[in-house]
Every structure is written in structure tokens, then in C-alpha cells.
Scaffold this motif. Sequence first.
Motif, PDB file in Angstrom:
ATOM      1  N   GLY A  89     -12.539   0.068  -0.837  1.00 48.42           N
ATOM      2  CA  GLY A  89     -11.174   0.208  -1.333  1.00 48.42           C
ATOM      3  C   GLY A  89     -10.441   1.348  -0.659  1.00 48.42           C
ATOM      4  O   GLY A  89     -11.034   2.165   0.048  1.00 48.42           O
ATOM      5  N   TRP A  90      -9.143   1.346  -0.868  1.00 48.76           N
ATOM      6  CA  TRP A  90      -8.271   2.435  -0.417  1.00 48.76           C
ATOM      7  C   TRP A  90      -7.567   3.008  -1.634  1.00 48.76           C
ATOM      8  O   TRP A  90      -7.102   2.260  -2.514  1.00 48.76           O
ATOM      9  CB  TRP A  90      -7.234   1.930   0.588  1.00 48.76           C
ATOM     10  N   PHE A  91      -7.494   4.319  -1.648  1.00 48.33           N
ATOM     11  CA  PHE A  91      -6.772   5.051  -2.678  1.00 48.33           C
ATOM     12  C   PHE A  91      -5.800   6.001  -1.985  1.00 48.33           C
ATOM     13  O   PHE A  91      -5.945   6.278  -0.798  1.00 48.33           O
ATOM     14  CB  PHE A  91      -7.741   5.868  -3.545  1.00 48.33           C
ATOM     15  N   ARG A  92      -4.832   6.501  -2.739  1.00 50.16           N
ATOM     16  CA  ARG A  92      -3.914   7.481  -2.169  1.00 50.16           C
ATOM     17  C   ARG A  92      -3.556   8.511  -3.224  1.00 50.16           C
ATOM     18  O   ARG A  92      -3.588   8.226  -4.424  1.00 50.16           O
ATOM     19  CB  ARG A  92      -2.664   6.813  -1.615  1.00 50.16           C
ATOM     20  N   SER A 150       2.555  -1.951  -6.356  1.00 50.02           N
ATOM     21  CA  SER A 150       3.503  -1.214  -5.524  1.00 50.02           C
ATOM     22  C   SER A 150       3.362  -1.517  -4.042  1.00 50.02           C
ATOM     23  O   SER A 150       4.281  -1.230  -3.259  1.00 50.02           O
ATOM     24  CB  SER A 150       3.331   0.296  -5.746  1.00 50.02           C
ATOM     25  N   VAL A 151       2.230  -2.092  -3.621  1.00 43.75           N
ATOM     26  CA  VAL A 151       2.023  -2.364  -2.197  1.00 43.75           C
ATOM     27  C   VAL A 151       1.844  -3.847  -1.908  1.00 43.75           C
ATOM     28  O   VAL A 151       1.767  -4.241  -0.735  1.00 43.75           O
ATOM     29  CB  VAL A 151       0.806  -1.584  -1.644  1.00 43.75           C
ATOM     30  N   LYS A 152       1.794  -4.658  -2.946  1.00 42.95           N
ATOM     31  CA  LYS A 152       1.555  -6.096  -2.772  1.00 42.95           C
ATOM     32  C   LYS A 152       2.644  -6.700  -1.888  1.00 42.95           C
ATOM     33  O   LYS A 152       3.838  -6.439  -2.086  1.00 42.95           O
ATOM     34  CB  LYS A 152       1.528  -6.771  -4.138  1.00 42.95           C
ATOM     35  N   GLY A 153       2.218  -7.484  -0.912  1.00 44.99           N
ATOM     36  CA  GLY A 153       3.155  -8.106   0.009  1.00 44.99           C
ATOM     37  C   GLY A 153       3.487  -7.251   1.218  1.00 44.99           C
ATOM     38  O   GLY A 153       4.077  -7.750   2.181  1.00 44.99           O
ATOM     39  N   ARG A 154       3.123  -5.981   1.190  1.00 51.35           N
ATOM     40  CA  ARG A 154       3.395  -5.071   2.318  1.00 51.35           C
ATOM     41  C   ARG A 154       2.110  -4.590   2.986  1.00 51.35           C
ATOM     42  O   ARG A 154       2.094  -4.372   4.204  1.00 51.35           O
ATOM     43  CB  ARG A 154       4.191  -3.859   1.842  1.00 51.35           C
ATOM     44  N   LYS A 156       7.580   2.798   2.946  1.00 52.08           N
ATOM     45  CA  LYS A 156       8.647   3.456   2.206  1.00 52.08           C
ATOM     46  C   LYS A 156       8.305   4.940   2.043  1.00 52.08           C
ATOM     47  O   LYS A 156       7.126   5.305   2.070  1.00 52.08           O
ATOM     48  CB  LYS A 156       8.789   2.832   0.816  1.00 52.08           C
ATOM     49  N   PRO A 157       9.299   5.782   1.849  1.00 54.19           N
ATOM     50  CA  PRO A 157       9.001   7.213   1.644  1.00 54.19           C
ATOM     51  C   PRO A 157       8.026   7.449   0.487  1.00 54.19           C
ATOM     52  O   PRO A 157       7.212   8.374   0.557  1.00 54.19           O
ATOM     53  CB  PRO A 157      10.374   7.807   1.351  1.00 54.19           C
ATOM     54  N   GLU A 175      -4.339   7.304  -6.937  1.00 53.44           N
ATOM     55  CA  GLU A 175      -4.118   5.950  -7.433  1.00 53.44           C
ATOM     56  C   GLU A 175      -4.751   4.918  -6.525  1.00 53.44           C
ATOM     57  O   GLU A 175      -4.871   5.098  -5.315  1.00 53.44           O
ATOM     58  CB  GLU A 175      -2.616   5.665  -7.567  1.00 53.44           C
ATOM     59  N   PHE A 176      -5.142   3.825  -7.144  1.00 54.18           N
ATOM     60  CA  PHE A 176      -5.714   2.692  -6.425  1.00 54.18           C
ATOM     61  C   PHE A 176      -4.639   2.027  -5.574  1.00 54.18           C
ATOM     62  O   PHE A 176      -3.497   1.873  -6.011  1.00 54.18           O
ATOM     63  CB  PHE A 176      -6.281   1.704  -7.437  1.00 54.18           C
ATOM     64  N   VAL A 177      -5.016   1.616  -4.368  1.00 52.35           N
ATOM     65  CA  VAL A 177      -4.096   0.919  -3.473  1.00 52.35           C
ATOM     66  C   VAL A 177      -4.547  -0.521  -3.220  1.00 52.35           C
ATOM     67  O   VAL A 177      -3.787  -1.464  -3.428  1.00 52.35           O
ATOM     68  CB  VAL A 177      -3.957   1.660  -2.126  1.00 52.35           C
ATOM     69  N   ALA A 178      -5.797  -0.674  -2.763  1.00 53.98           N
ATOM     70  CA  ALA A 178      -6.280  -2.007  -2.404  1.00 53.98           C
ATOM     71  C   ALA A 178      -7.795  -2.015  -2.395  1.00 53.98           C
ATOM     72  O   ALA A 178      -8.425  -0.971  -2.214  1.00 53.98           O
ATOM     73  CB  ALA A 178      -5.751  -2.426  -1.034  1.00 53.98           C
TER      74      ALA A 178
END
Length: 123
Positions: free
Chosen positions: A35-38, A63-67, A87-88, A46-49
Motif C-alpha cells: 500500500g501507499w500512505f501519505r 480523494s485519489v480515485k480516478g487520478r 492537486k496542491p 492517511e491511506f492512499v491505495a
Amino acid sequence: QVQLVESGGGSVQAGGSLRLSCAGSGRTFSGYAMGWFRQAPGKEREFVAAIYWAGGSTYYADSVKGRFTISRDNAKNTVYLQMNSLKPEDTAVYSCAAAPSLRGIRAHAIDYWGQGTQVTVSS
């Protein structure tokens, strides 16, 4: 020594793309969910993917779905995060992680962490 080492971070303008890589060493991660977190300054991590060890199932934060797209190459012991339309608010330190299951990833019950790579998105 077991290690996860991220690369590919940097600075980019809003709307741009980056591809992060996370290379594992010291053991095979083919049986692990990855997984990836940030973590942004002043905020909780927070969890990303996440991706199943066989690569067939992937999960994303809303927040990142589709990107963003997570993928892995078990032969190279490497997991990737392709980030498009940045995005910023995507600015953060991105870390990869390994856990025995996707449930473990989502629960932040992580066996191995990388050291992180900085991603900065300017407007």
C-alpha cells in the motif's frame, strides 16, 4: 535487512503527473499486500491505495480515485503509484507499506514501512 525504498517524488505543478516506485529488498514481498500512505504537515497519516499480492484487487481513498493507479511487479519486488491530475492538496510525504493482507493495510497494521518520499504540488 528488510527494506522498502521509495523513489520518484519531487515538485510538480497542479495538473501534472508523477510516478512513485517502492523497491523491496531483504525478502520477497510477493505474498504481501502493498500500500501507499501519505502524511501532510500537521495532519495524520492517511491511506492512499493498496493492492493485493496477486495484483488483481486494488483499493483507493476517495480523494485519489480516478487520478492515482497502484500496480506491482512481483518479479522486481516493486510497487508503483502513478499519480495524475495532481492537486496542491496531494502535497505530502508518501510512504509505501507491506502487510500480510489488504485488511492489514487498511487497518494500518503494517509489517514494513518505507522511509518516504516528498511530493510537492504547486498551484
